[in-house]
Design an enzyme around this catalytic site. Structure first.
Site, short mmCIF file in Angstrom:
data_model
loop_
_atom_site.label_atom_id
_atom_site.label_comp_id
_atom_site.label_asym_id
_atom_site.label_seq_id
_atom_site.Cartn_x
_atom_site.Cartn_y
_atom_site.Cartn_z
N SER A 1 -9.96 2.73 2.62
CA SER A 1 -8.61 2.75 2.03
C SER A 1 -7.80 1.93 1.51
O SER A 1 -7.36 2.36 0.03
CB SER A 1 -7.67 4.45 2.53
OG SER A 1 -6.58 3.05 3.90
N LYS B 1 0.99 -1.27 0.07
CA LYS B 1 -0.19 0.14 0.10
C LYS B 1 0.73 1.18 -0.10
O LYS B 1 1.65 1.00 0.65
CB LYS B 1 -0.86 0.02 1.24
CG LYS B 1 -2.48 1.11 1.46
CD LYS B 1 -2.94 0.83 2.64
CE LYS B 1 -3.98 2.27 2.36
NZ LYS B 1 -4.58 1.40 3.39
N SER C 1 -10.69 -0.20 7.03
CA SER C 1 -9.55 0.01 5.80
C SER C 1 -9.18 -1.24 5.45
O SER C 1 -8.42 -0.71 4.11
CB SER C 1 -8.56 1.78 6.14
OG SER C 1 -9.35 2.39 5.30
#
Ligand code: MG
Ligand code: ZN
Lengths: 490, 485, 95
Positions: free
Chosen positions: A159, A78, A183
């Protein structure tokens, strides 16, 4: 070789140990798949050359008999994790061109275990969002399609939307995520994969771009429970560079997958069944309860009375911390600078141009709730309610071993939906936020498909630092669910 | 006697509170492993933590906590076993994180007390409100470029103790005495070097005035970052007079931050701090509550040195020094130690005279320090012994002392090498006297005619002919006997 | 709490984010909506409840006082948008 991308991490490790293929071949297959599925926009930065170099080194170590726990496994990172020498953006314009000179503890741990890193995955800007629509680098597309409307482009959740989409689309065997209010779990549910937010303090936060420090926690996202366990083994551990990192030994999570949950008590919280809960979500949840009962566990109705206050509590605490954490993006030492006539003018122009709408909105709310005269009414109040929410869980865990809930109130929605009003968007995290506020481990796994062919996830919540029980129960549910569906065309 | 400023409408009293930022003596910074030494190349002693890079986290330095507790104990203050670090949020060019990690609601040290010594020999207790730990900011340099300020983060993250007094001081002299004593205590404890020029001790003064006899607290102004004790006193004096002038002409004082211009000797409003501050303090979520055990505190307490007030009292009792001499001797731990090494087992008053006289003069005349004194305490002590046993006269000792400064040798060696031993042999002294008498019959006649003043002249002549070595007492006695006998 | 334009301008100023005048109304509405949503916490009786600022059931760990970091000015300055002569720079600050 394209079927190499369909293997699980556990399978790939076994095959490579047997010499059926090399890490280089496995990595090459993923690099090709990554290029073929670029339209998903899952990656912000692809690092194929870096990956091939790491794969070659992994092959050497495997030959030398010094293979690590994830030797040669291609993963995505990420883009909230700082990676040495590789552009790190947090999906924000304000980190324009930022190339860290250091490696986050979690990604360093993965590299130490032999992982290969394919690139940096897209996300909501500064991890603020539930749709991956707030990224400066554009939305990520969910590889899943509605059977009724295959043309509609759906969000992967957020997210960690890039992470979920990449794992689901087989362009990474696993990915790192971070979870502040859901997330990891919500995008995992939307994309039909498994993800776990471990206990707060289990993974080091050092080197991860901070959103809300008291909530942020890194975790793995992969296609099976076992793969998540293998990844978490490598990611977790005490880090003296993070004062909130727990000085606790890391058990072998994969060993917890015994398949035996007889006698365990599974809490089913009343408050997660509000009027008007999506019928398909409810059906999957009830199915999940049945699977656990069939495996010898006992479902127990429990009450978490302050659940409805979790969302407003979170939307005070998280923006408050964020408003302070994001003050360092000021155009002086790294990232974007927009020239100004004075220091303040430079700050204001840089931050207006560098932060997207959702981030600006949260910074402003956070600034307000901390400001003189409002602190007690908002921030202090929220911190008190937070304790009550954590207390609810503590009491519940006096009688149950694990809690089962839906992960999200719906399946993946379309791009552009839920965008009119920020609060509507935030409701996506209504089932995941309480766990975050209490710092507990929460895992989401795919449990079925909606009538429109979209994955639905269930969430398992455990006691602090009892990821083992969560994994064990998840393993049993995974076997029962037999979730073998994959996005069309993948 | 109260210090009052005479205005047109009557007498005014000054109310002063001081906030001192004292740099903690430690190898590494408060929350990072970067070094703290002064004078490094720009941005060299900076970690990514100090520069506020993404994902960087603070980890506290145990020694800094120890130093804060040690200082708290030295100020006879309450130690809070649990304290909390909070973020003070504001934007500034040399504040990389956009917040300063400080302590707000729960500081590590609570209320204490400090005794100030005034010129008239009296002492007065000044309350300490609190002491908290916080990180320093970096440094902005405004004169290196036409349109830009340059930022050096070497100081960023260095541990500071902010020591806040109660508004208990009433005159510039008291403020000066407070700073002098605080500096002395910090140096005794080894928690801050007290160097105001290098900025390791900085003072903010809160000043207000009120009519004599009033107990109200009027609006105060904060004068920021004054870098010498003398300037603090000047700034207070100026600021108080400014307030009085404003009040007496019917105006009001606005609470504000001001800067002291030492060149002009005046304070002025700081424009850059004009717009309202709202620091939005909240507990730093990257740090957990700081908890120290009573054992930790007790262990530090057990290692506290004797502090200046106690030492001063002891020097007065044990060595019979007066308050002034004792105060001078204890101002620095090193001077007190030096004095004690000289005085131990000797005449303390004599030791004090030598240390405060010739020794201090020598110390000030060259590149000396307590680490590198002009004469060692052992040698000075031995020299005093030589006076006591009659080897040296006071006069000879002064010469020997100069040789000790120049050559660094043991006084006994100097006496032997230079033949500076006092002559106490009656015959030798008589012989010298006889020679002078024989050479000056006219002066002898004058003395015998009653001009006693000339006896001193004879003494001087004999001293000259013996190169100062004649025992002065014996010489006097013998001359009188011979001339007037 | 209903925020007006002046309040939004003050918050934006504190947060150092430039906001155009014609955005103020819209932002005021949005932020008011959020505040109205979070204000439901007022109905919770929190008397006697200690605020919770961390879930970590620990106290602050301390490190030894050793120099283990820094000494890499070039790396610290490597990402700076406008470094000069070993310094970061900002528009000139007048005091
Ligand atoms: Mg202050
Ligand atoms: Zn301070």
């Amino acid at each position: 070789m394209s079927n190499l991308t369909h293997l699980t991490i556990a399978q790939a490790l076994k095959s490579m140990d047997k010499g059926e293929f090399t890490a280089t071949e496995l990595t090459q297959a993923h690099i090709e798949a990554m290029a073929a599925r670029r339209s998903l926009n899952a990656y912000i930065t692809e690092t194929p050359e870096l990956a091939l170099g790491q794969a070659k080194a992994a092959d050497d170590r495997r030959r030398a008999g010094t293979a690590g726990g994830l030797e040669g496994i291609p993963l995505g990172i990420k883009d909230l994790f700082c990676t040495k020498g590789v552009l790190t953006t947090a999906a924000s314009h304000i980190l324009d061109g930022f190339t860290p000179q250091y490696e986050s503890t979690v990604s360093a741990n993965l590299l130490k275990a032999g992982a290969v890193t394919l690139g940096k995955l897209n996300l909501d800007e500064f991890a603020m969002g539930s749709s991956n629509m707030t990224s400066h680098y554009g939305a990520v597309e969910n590889p899943w399609k509605r059977t009724s409307d295959p043309a509609a482009r759906l969000v992967p959740g957020g997210s960690s939307g890039g992470s979920a989409a990449a794992v689901s689309a087989r362009i990474a065997m696993g990915a790192t995520g971070t979870d502040t209010g859901g997330s990891i779990r919500q995008p995992a549910a939307f994309c039909g994969i498994t993800g776990i937010k471990p206990t707060y303090g289990r993974c080091s936060r050092w080197g991860i771009v901070a959103f809300a420090s008291s909530l942020d926690q890194a975790g793995p996202m992969a296609r099976t429970v076992e793969d998540c366990a293998l990844m978490l083994n490598a990611m977790a551990g005490h880090d003296p560079k993070d004062s909130t990192s727990a000085p606790m030994p890391v058990p072998d999570f994969a060993k917890a997958l015994t398949g035996d949950i007889r006698g365990l008590k599974v809490g089913i919280p009343l408050e997660y069944r509000p009027d008007g809960l999506n019928a398909e979500v409810l059906k999957v949840w009830e199915q999940g309860i049945e699977w656990l009962r069939a495996a010898g566990a006992t479902p127990v109705e429990i009450s978490l009375p302050h659940t409805k206050y979790a969302l407003p509590t979170y939307y005070i605490v998280a923006p408050a911390e964020a408003s302070s954490n994001l003050a360092r993006y000021d155009g002086v030492r790294f990232g974007l600078r927009v020239p100004g006539t004075s220091l303040d003018d430079m700050y204001k122009k840089t931050r207006a141009a560098g932060f997207g709408k959702e981030v600006r909105r949260r910074i402003m709310i956070g600034t307000y709730v901390l400001s003189a005269g409002y602190y007690d009414a908002y921030y202090a109040k929220a911190q008190k309610v937070r304790r009550m929410i954590a207390e609810d869980f503590r009491k519940a865990f006096e009688t149950v071993d694990v809690i089962l809930t839906p992960t999200a109130p719906s399946a993946a929605f379309g791009m552009g939906e839920n965008m009119d009003d920020p609060v509507t968007m935030w409701l996506n995290d209504v089932f995941t936020i309480p766990t975050s506020l209490a710092g507990l481990p929460g895992l989401s796994l795919p449990a079925g498909l909606s009538s429109d062919g979209l994955p639905l996830g269930l969430q398992l919540i455990g006691r602090p630092f009892d990821e083992e029980t969560v994994f064990k129960v998840a393993g049993v549910m995974e076997s029962a669910a037999q979730f073998t569906a994959a996005p069309e065309g993948i | 006697m109260a210090y009052l400023i005479q205005g047109e409408t009557g007498d005014w009293e000054i109310v002063i509170g001081l906030e001192v930022h004292a740099q903690v003596i430690s190898n590494a910074k408060l929350f990072s492993g970067a070094a703290t030494t002064f004078g490094a190349e720009p941005n060299d002693q900076v970690s990514f933590v100090d520069a506020g890079f993404p994902g960087m986290l603070p980890v506290i330095n145990e020694t800094c906590v120890e130093q804060a507790v040690r200082t708290g104990l030295g100020l006879k203050a309450a130690i809070n076993l649990k304290s909390v670090f909070a973020r003070k949020n504001y934007f500034y060019a040399d504040l990389p994180q956009g917040y300063q990690i400080s302590q707000y609601e729960l500081p590590v040290v609570g209320e204490g007390e400090l005794l100030i010594d005034l010129a008239d020999g009296s002492s007065r207790a000044i309350g300490i409100e609190r002491l908290h730990l916080e990180q320093d900011a970096g440094k902005s340099i405004h004169d290196m470029h036409a349109t830009k300020s340059f930022i050096d983060l070497n100081r960023s993250g260095v541990a500071l103790m902010e020591i806040v007094s109660k508004p208990d001081m009433r005159s510039p002299e008291e403020a000066g005495a407070y700073l002098t004593k605080l500096r002395s205590i910090l140096r005794y404890l080894g928690t801050c070097d007290g160097n105001m020029q290098e900025g390791s001790m900085r003072c903010d003064a809160n000043v207000s005035v009120r009519p004599k006899g009033s107990t109200e607290l009027r609006t105060r102004c904060e004068i920021k970052n004054v870098n010498s004790i003398r300037f603090v006193q000047q700034a207070i004096e100026y600021e108080a007079r400014r307030h009085i002038e404003v009040y007496e002409s019917g105006g009001t004082i606005n609470q504000e931050t001001r800067l002291f211009d030492s060149g002009r000797g005046e304070t002025r409003s700081m424009r850059s701090k004009e717009h309202a501050h709202d620091y939005r303090y909240f507990p730093d979520p990257d740090l957990l509550p700081l908890v120290v055990s009573q054992d930790f505190v007790d262990a530090i307490k057990a290692t506290l040195p004797e502090l200046p007030d106690d030492k001063k009292a002891r020097f007065m009792a044990e060595y019979g020094l007066n308050a002034y001499d004792a105060g001078v001797m204890v101002a620095e731990r090193a001077s007190a130690d030096f004095f004690e090494a000289v005085a131990k087992g000797r005449d303390a008053k004599k030791a004090a005279n030598w240390v405060m006289g010739d020794f201090f003069a020598a110390m000030n005349s060259g590149d000396y320090s307590w680490e590198k004194p002009p004469v060692s305490a052992a040698n000075l002590g031995r020299m005093i012994d030589l006076i006591e046993d009659g080897t040296l006269s006071g006069r000879l000792a002064k010469d020997v002392f100069q040789f000790m400064v120049a050559e660094g040798k043991d006084p006994a060696v100097i006496v032997a090498e230079k033949g500076l031993k006092q002559v106490t042999d009656t015959g030798a002294i008589e012989k010298a006297i006889d020679e002078v008498i024989a050479a000056n019959p006219d002066k002898v006649a004058e003395v015998q005619a009653g001009k006693d003043k000339l006896i001193g002249w004879f003494v001087g002549q004999v001293m000259k002919s013996t190169q100062g070595k004649a025992n002065p007492g014996m010489l006097n006695e013998l001359i009188v006997k011979k001339l007037k006998g | 709490m209903s925020l007006d334009k002046a309040a939004v301008r003050a918050i934006a100023e504190l947060a150092r984010i430039e906001v155009a005048d014609d955005e103020l109304d819209h932002l005021a509405g949005e932020l008011t909506g959020i505040l109205t949503f979070v204000e439901q916490l007022a109905e919770v009786d929190t008397n006697g409840v200690e605020p919770m600022s961390s879930v970590a059931a620990m106290t602050l760990p301390m490190r030894k006082d050793a120099v283990t970091d820094g000494g890499y000015a070039a790396a610290v300055l490597a990402n700076a948008p406008d470094a000069k002569e070993g310094f970061f720079t900002v528009p000139k600050v007048v005091e």
